[in-house]
Design a protein around this motif. Sequence first.
Motif, mmCIF file in Angstrom:
data_model
loop_
_atom_site.group_PDB
_atom_site.id
_atom_site.type_symbol
_atom_site.label_atom_id
_atom_site.label_comp_id
_atom_site.label_asym_id
_atom_site.label_seq_id
_atom_site.Cartn_x
_atom_site.Cartn_y
_atom_site.Cartn_z
ATOM 1 N N GLY A 147 0.783 -1.230 0.000
ATOM 2 C CA GLY A 147 0.000 0.000 0.000
ATOM 3 C C GLY A 147 0.815 1.280 0.000
ATOM 4 O O GLY A 147 0.232 2.371 -0.055
ATOM 5 N N VAL A 148 2.138 1.188 0.049
ATOM 6 C CA VAL A 148 2.999 2.378 0.073
ATOM 7 C C VAL A 148 3.579 2.611 -1.320
ATOM 8 O O VAL A 148 4.185 1.707 -1.911
ATOM 9 C CB VAL A 148 4.138 2.221 1.100
ATOM 10 C CG1 VAL A 148 5.030 3.470 1.100
ATOM 11 C CG2 VAL A 148 3.579 1.958 2.491
ATOM 12 N N ASP A 149 3.389 3.807 -1.852
ATOM 13 C CA ASP A 149 3.942 4.171 -3.153
ATOM 14 C C ASP A 149 5.470 4.042 -3.104
ATOM 15 O O ASP A 149 6.111 4.553 -2.183
ATOM 16 C CB ASP A 149 3.546 5.613 -3.492
ATOM 17 C CG ASP A 149 3.816 5.967 -4.955
ATOM 18 O OD1 ASP A 149 4.824 5.487 -5.511
ATOM 19 O OD2 ASP A 149 3.022 6.739 -5.530
ATOM 20 N N VAL A 150 6.036 3.350 -4.087
ATOM 21 C CA VAL A 150 7.497 3.134 -4.072
ATOM 22 C C VAL A 150 8.244 4.462 -4.131
ATOM 23 O O VAL A 150 9.402 4.560 -3.690
ATOM 24 C CB VAL A 150 7.936 2.236 -5.238
ATOM 25 C CG1 VAL A 150 7.406 0.822 -5.061
ATOM 26 C CG2 VAL A 150 7.528 2.823 -6.589
ATOM 27 N N ARG A 151 7.597 5.524 -4.647
ATOM 28 C CA ARG A 151 8.243 6.830 -4.712
ATOM 29 C C ARG A 151 8.352 7.489 -3.352
ATOM 30 O O ARG A 151 9.048 8.490 -3.196
ATOM 31 C CB ARG A 151 7.484 7.739 -5.689
ATOM 32 C CG ARG A 151 7.630 7.320 -7.148
ATOM 33 C CD ARG A 151 6.708 8.074 -8.068
ATOM 34 N NE ARG A 151 5.311 7.728 -7.850
ATOM 35 C CZ ARG A 151 4.325 8.016 -8.679
ATOM 36 N NH1 ARG A 151 4.579 8.643 -9.810
ATOM 37 N NH2 ARG A 151 3.083 7.669 -8.422
ATOM 38 N N LYS A 152 7.648 6.918 -2.360
ATOM 39 C CA LYS A 152 7.710 7.463 -1.007
ATOM 40 C C LYS A 152 8.604 6.628 -0.085
ATOM 41 O O LYS A 152 8.661 6.863 1.116
ATOM 42 C CB LYS A 152 6.303 7.552 -0.424
ATOM 43 C CG LYS A 152 5.387 8.521 -1.167
ATOM 44 C CD LYS A 152 4.014 8.604 -0.534
ATOM 45 C CE LYS A 152 3.122 9.585 -1.292
ATOM 46 N NZ LYS A 152 1.767 9.680 -0.673
ATOM 47 N N ILE A 153 9.287 5.648 -0.672
ATOM 48 C CA ILE A 153 10.195 4.789 0.103
ATOM 49 C C ILE A 153 11.630 5.238 -0.144
ATOM 50 O O ILE A 153 12.017 5.479 -1.292
ATOM 51 C CB ILE A 153 10.031 3.312 -0.297
ATOM 52 C CG1 ILE A 153 8.567 2.866 -0.099
ATOM 53 C CG2 ILE A 153 10.959 2.423 0.519
ATOM 54 C CD1 ILE A 153 8.280 1.457 -0.598
ATOM 55 N N ALA A 154 12.413 5.359 0.913
ATOM 56 C CA ALA A 154 13.818 5.764 0.774
ATOM 57 C C ALA A 154 14.540 4.771 -0.141
ATOM 58 O O ALA A 154 14.305 3.557 -0.058
ATOM 59 C CB ALA A 154 14.497 5.822 2.131
ATOM 60 N N PRO A 155 15.416 5.255 -1.038
ATOM 61 C CA PRO A 155 16.081 4.368 -2.003
ATOM 62 C C PRO A 155 16.811 3.189 -1.369
ATOM 63 O O PRO A 155 16.748 2.063 -1.878
ATOM 64 C CB PRO A 155 17.061 5.310 -2.716
ATOM 65 C CG PRO A 155 16.444 6.656 -2.598
ATOM 66 C CD PRO A 155 15.773 6.665 -1.264
ATOM 67 N N ASP A 156 17.508 3.414 -0.248
ATOM 68 C CA ASP A 156 18.244 2.315 0.370
ATOM 69 C C ASP A 156 17.287 1.272 0.957
ATOM 70 O O ASP A 156 17.577 0.068 0.948
ATOM 71 C CB ASP A 156 19.197 2.837 1.447
ATOM 72 C CG ASP A 156 18.482 3.624 2.526
ATOM 73 O OD1 ASP A 156 17.442 4.243 2.233
ATOM 74 O OD2 ASP A 156 18.965 3.634 3.682
#
Length: 615
Positions: A434-443
């Motif tokens: 449910g979390v947009d991958v664009r809102k997840i820190a790259p690491d």
Amino acid sequence: MTENILGKEPAPSAGSPRPGGPGRINPADRTQLALKPVSLKRIVALFAPHKVTITAVVLLISASSVVSLAQPFLVRGIIDTALPNRDIKMLAWLAGAMIAVAAATAMIGVVQTWMTTAMGQKIMHTLRTRLFTHLQKQSLAFFTRTRSGEVQSRLNNDIAGMQSVITSTATGVASNVTTAVATAAAMVVLSPQLSLLSLLVIPPAVWFSRRVALLRRDITATMQAELATMNTQVEEGLSISGVRLAKTLGTTGHDARRYTASSERLIGLELRSQLAGRWRMATMGIIFSAIPALIYFAGGLPGNTMSIGTIVAFTALQATIFRPIMGLLNLGVQWVTAMALFSRIFEYLDLVPEVTAPIRPVVLDPATVRGEVRFEGVRFAYDGGAEVLHGIDLALGAGTTTAVVGPTGSGKSTLGALLPRLHDATSGRITIDGVDVRKIAPDVLARIVGVVSQESYLIHDTIRENLLLAAPDADDAVLWSALASAHIADLIAGLPDRLDTLVGARGHRFSGGEQQRLAIARTILRNPRVLVLDEATSSLDNTTEAQVQAALDRLAVGRTTLTIAHRLSTVEDADQLAVLAGGTLVELGAPAELRDAGGAYAALIASGESLEPVG
């Protein structure tokens, strides 16, 4: 962005050969500055943290210039007073002072060199690290459309070229101005008349010297370009891939002839460099010999009251003033070259990443991620061109395997590249739990999503170091466990150096299937909750594919897996099958159901375009 960033032929690097003859500023430098002007304020900002060092260096330069001017006056005292009067005490003091002056200028020079070099290296370090980390933030599309040699040239050659700008050009200006002004003042003090004579003789000498220097500089630039060509030939002809290509195509003789021709051209260029402007240099030699001769002649004319010491001291000063004047005359070319280097570096630093890290990332613990993935209305186009994916809606249940098939160019690999954010969707979104991958820190995203592609990449180091990239704290027991899961532990155990075996350039010590299994072991160590397998077995023979597929099956257990497939062996066991055509999802369901339905999947099997026939 300028054309060289958009993947077109890059402009020549700063410092490359300048067409149009000697004595001209490199047109490539002018072009670079016209495309990407440099703000002086931005350059000054690089030096701002080093204000104390700069002030100290300027003071040292001034002190060195002033102190060195004492030498001619000391010589005059020795010649005019100490020697004629047999004044041993004065002679000792003046001789000692000459030694002290030489020692003082030498020490000042050492300290100045140390300070400027340290400052230059710190500034270069700042630029290098800023540029490297900034380029790491660029999307995969940037590196696809930009030649790797161009990126390396900006990072290595251009920043290395800053060394002379920071440690030589900048300090050279202060040194040359101070020396020229102080020397001219000392000459006027000694003899206004002889100073006027020097002003008449120096211009032609400066003109001749400058012409020769610029002529040799052009030849040297051509030599550097030829050396670069030879280096490219060495890299292409003596690398593992290059040697393999030459031997299989039978081009070793052709490659040797090319290299020999380049080497022969260097002979001619070296001869031209050594002989360039010899007649001008001979004329200069006559002029330089004539200068002290004229000074001595003028000093001996009737009515001249100058002492011998004054004439000797003046001659020494006159010779000293030539070098700083030449340095100042070259300032214009050096300035444009320096600005072009800054422009090329800032041009890359100003690139706006197409895939950006979130300012306030959602806190997500990779250890607790379930791995439910959703593509919701996903559209994508490369560089603003035609859409490659059109409104993809696809759900991947946690712990399930989804295979994506379709004809060449249907968008399969593009779909897989969006999940780990190698690209960002043009519209729509991709979520994990449910979390947009664009809102997840790259690491964090890299720990959640693991990728095994057709092209496995191994660094030129040991097996151990390649595996530790994924898990830096892993001990040998963990490494061997990962290798066992990837079905390659027995092979590694049989090598003389085991985990300390060098994999070779790009992993060429191992076969393609062995490289793939090492890459799989590395992914196992990463322990991602979501897997993207992008045609990981497409280039392997049947036997090797079976071994790699077994390792992939082991890896996929309990993980959400998106498989970009091309063979039925990787499709039939999937929980669901997605069929793409022209960037659109045309079928979705269990493999057996779709095969029996007689739709797009069945037609794809029948056509044999992307999948092997059943059985």
